[in-house]
Design a protein around this motif. Structure first.
Motif, PDB file in Angstrom:
ATOM      1  N   SER C 206       0.831  -1.201   0.000  1.00 19.86           N
ATOM      2  CA  SER C 206       0.000   0.000   0.000  1.00 19.86           C
ATOM      3  C   SER C 206       0.867   1.253   0.000  1.00 19.86           C
ATOM      4  O   SER C 206       0.581   2.233  -0.705  1.00 19.86           O
ATOM      5  CB  SER C 206      -0.902   0.014   1.241  1.00 19.86           C
ATOM      6  OG  SER C 206      -1.658  -1.174   1.304  1.00 19.86           O
ATOM      7  N   ARG C 209       2.070   1.673  -3.473  1.00 20.50           N
ATOM      8  CA  ARG C 209       1.041   2.046  -4.434  1.00 20.50           C
ATOM      9  C   ARG C 209       0.529   3.460  -4.228  1.00 20.50           C
ATOM     10  O   ARG C 209       0.369   4.233  -5.168  1.00 20.50           O
ATOM     11  CB  ARG C 209      -0.112   1.043  -4.359  1.00 20.50           C
ATOM     12  CG  ARG C 209      -1.382   1.506  -5.072  1.00 20.50           C
ATOM     13  CD  ARG C 209      -2.348   0.401  -5.344  1.00 20.50           C
ATOM     14  NE  ARG C 209      -1.866  -0.476  -6.412  1.00 20.50           N
ATOM     15  CZ  ARG C 209      -2.663  -1.213  -7.184  1.00 20.50           C
ATOM     16  NH1 ARG C 209      -3.979  -1.167  -7.019  1.00 20.50           N
ATOM     17  NH2 ARG C 209      -2.183  -1.994  -8.102  1.00 20.50           N
ATOM     18  N   TRP C 210       0.219   3.780  -2.938  1.00 20.54           N
ATOM     19  CA  TRP C 210      -0.371   5.090  -2.690  1.00 20.54           C
ATOM     20  C   TRP C 210       0.637   6.116  -2.168  1.00 20.54           C
ATOM     21  O   TRP C 210       0.269   7.199  -1.759  1.00 20.54           O
ATOM     22  CB  TRP C 210      -1.558   4.953  -1.728  1.00 20.54           C
ATOM     23  CG  TRP C 210      -2.728   4.288  -2.393  1.00 20.54           C
ATOM     24  CD1 TRP C 210      -3.505   4.806  -3.387  1.00 20.54           C
ATOM     25  CD2 TRP C 210      -3.232   2.964  -2.132  1.00 20.54           C
ATOM     26  NE1 TRP C 210      -4.466   3.884  -3.773  1.00 20.54           N
ATOM     27  CE2 TRP C 210      -4.321   2.750  -3.016  1.00 20.54           C
ATOM     28  CE3 TRP C 210      -2.883   1.939  -1.260  1.00 20.54           C
ATOM     29  CZ2 TRP C 210      -5.051   1.554  -3.030  1.00 20.54           C
ATOM     30  CZ3 TRP C 210      -3.607   0.761  -1.266  1.00 20.54           C
ATOM     31  CH2 TRP C 210      -4.675   0.578  -2.157  1.00 20.54           C
TER      32      TRP C 210
END
Lengths: 229, 229, 229
Positions: C206, C209-210
């Motif tokens: 995560s 990705r973010w």
């Protein structure tokens, strides 16, 4: 003359006292080196966790390598939560008040000298308690003193300052030799540790102030070729 | 056929002999690696103490990591003053006669090969004495051989030469495998150690002279992008 | 309520199970980290042996340092041939199919996250089995997780990614804390290890990705001055 019973009691007392001294010196050195490591991390713009990792590594690697080398595993830094707590606290201070810390005159170098003196003395003392020979105990004290800074610099992909800096390792070695000498002369531990620490700190700070240097190799290459091969 | 008593006597004799062999090989390798480490330090224009620190680290780190990994603490380098004395002497020679040392043809590389051969054989022998399995003893011998050079390069913030150089680790491994094989065939230690050391040295020097190389990865990047990311 | 005999039997069973779990998690993590290390080596255009050395170092250094620190010598990586075999296999795959491996989207980072999760959980579990306190076991798990990647980066003369990357060490620590908490709540090992591993992997992916980041120090220097001092 001492009877065997008296010697045993005295030895126990000395060991007890030595252990307390080692802990106090270790925690002070841990704080100083952690700030030094964290400040170097902040300068390299690491993130918060990176700064804390560097803070812990810089403050405990000297003691950890000493403990691994003399077979005292798990190292004190992993058995006693206080080392971790002190390192984290110092790292947070350096991270959130980095501008303030940077503004103080050469804070990294001075804290480094404090940590160097504490660690060299504490490392020598612990090596003596674990029964190493005088020469090797002094060497181990010097390694305890310079190990944290070397870990800090290696983690930042730099040549460790100790390999170039003015009387850095020599100062640590001088403090360690005084502790070892005091131990051989059966002087009180607090006295020899105090003198050793002050001499180490004084030597390092004097070297910084007056630019005392060891001779540098007259290599065949020009000075500007020395940075990178 | 051997009676148990004869085996015990022979075993004791072999262990005694092995210990002497390990010490002699270790001291020779220590000298060679110390000069190699010190010369690299002189080239980077470190000060006297930096050169001596690098000299000690380069010459003993392979053996120290071997001893820490097989649980033989404190490492031989901290128990026996001779390692320290040999490393310091070699460091002083390289520091004060650096111009002479540099003039000799590729002195660093040749001394490196000598140290590599001695350390690979001695490290394998010690790991066998400590009861490691043949495969792991050979690996430990290779690590003993390349550990000092890796420490030297890492301290100078460079990618260790062993990861790029021509048949460097392979030469150490070849020597180690010969020692292990000789041990399994119950050949005299001196014979297998001698052959192993010569093969290691010969392989390394041949690789340097004739440019023998292992296949290099066909990475997606151009060669000039490989130096720094 | 448990009788002492039942507790002893259960403890034995748990230890047996823990050992198997530790081995399986260790081997999976070894493979993932070995590919990660080898891929980084291929990118730097090391030769075959260099890639294999980097592969072994990157995949086992976290576990080796954990074992050395808790006094479990020789480390598992040198006692069990399977670690070596898995690391060599992964290194060969990454070396000979480097173009394929590179084409996959960010393969190094994803494999790194897999290894991080496995190692953090396995390292914490082993530290608990060896009787470390909860806080230190979690720290040891985190070190096991990040040690391999740090060795990989230091060998390539780079600042370890863990000191800069998005929630890297935090993800490892989160997984380790879940395992420790599960142990204190006496939850089944498989459950807490599974949840801990998934949380660690999820957090890391995560973050990638973010772009989740920890706060970065507002150092006094401009960002472009942070790369090299």
């Amino acid at each position: 003359m001492h009877t065997p019973g008296m010697i045993a009691l005295e030895l126990q007392g000395t060991l007890e006292f030595n252990r307390t001294l080692v802990l106090v010196l270790d925690l002070c050195g841990t704080f100083a080196f952690a700030v030094s490591g964290a400040t170097a991390g902040v300068r390299q713009r690491l993130d918060l966790f990176g700064v804390l990792v560097l803070s812990f590594a810089a403050s405990t690697f000297g003691g950890i390598s000493r403990d691994v080398l003399i077979g005292a595993t798990p190292p004190a830094a992993f058995q006693d939560w206080r080392y971790l707590a002190v390192a984290m606290a110092a790292g947070m201070i350096a991270f959130y008040w980095s501008t303030l810390v940077e503004r103080l005159r050469n804070p990294v170098r001075m804290l480094d000298a404090v940590g160097l003196a504490f660690f060299a003395v504490a490392g020598t003392q612990k090596a003596l308690v674990f029964g190493l020979s005088p020469v090797m105990a002094a060497l181990m004290g010097m390694l305890t003193g310079i190990g944290g800074g070397m870990a800090r610099d290696i983690l930042l992909a730099q040549v460790p300052a100790v390999l170039r800096a003015d009387l850095y390792a020599v100062a640590a070695l001088a403090g360690a030799v005084i502790v070892v000498t005091g131990n051989m002369l059966e002087a009180p531990v607090l006295v020899s540790a105090g003198i050793g620490g002050l001499v180490c700190f004084g030597l390092r700070m004097s070297a910084l102030r007056w630019g005392w240097q060891l001779p540098m190799a007259r290599g065949p290459q020009p000075p500007d070729g020395g940075g990178k091969r």
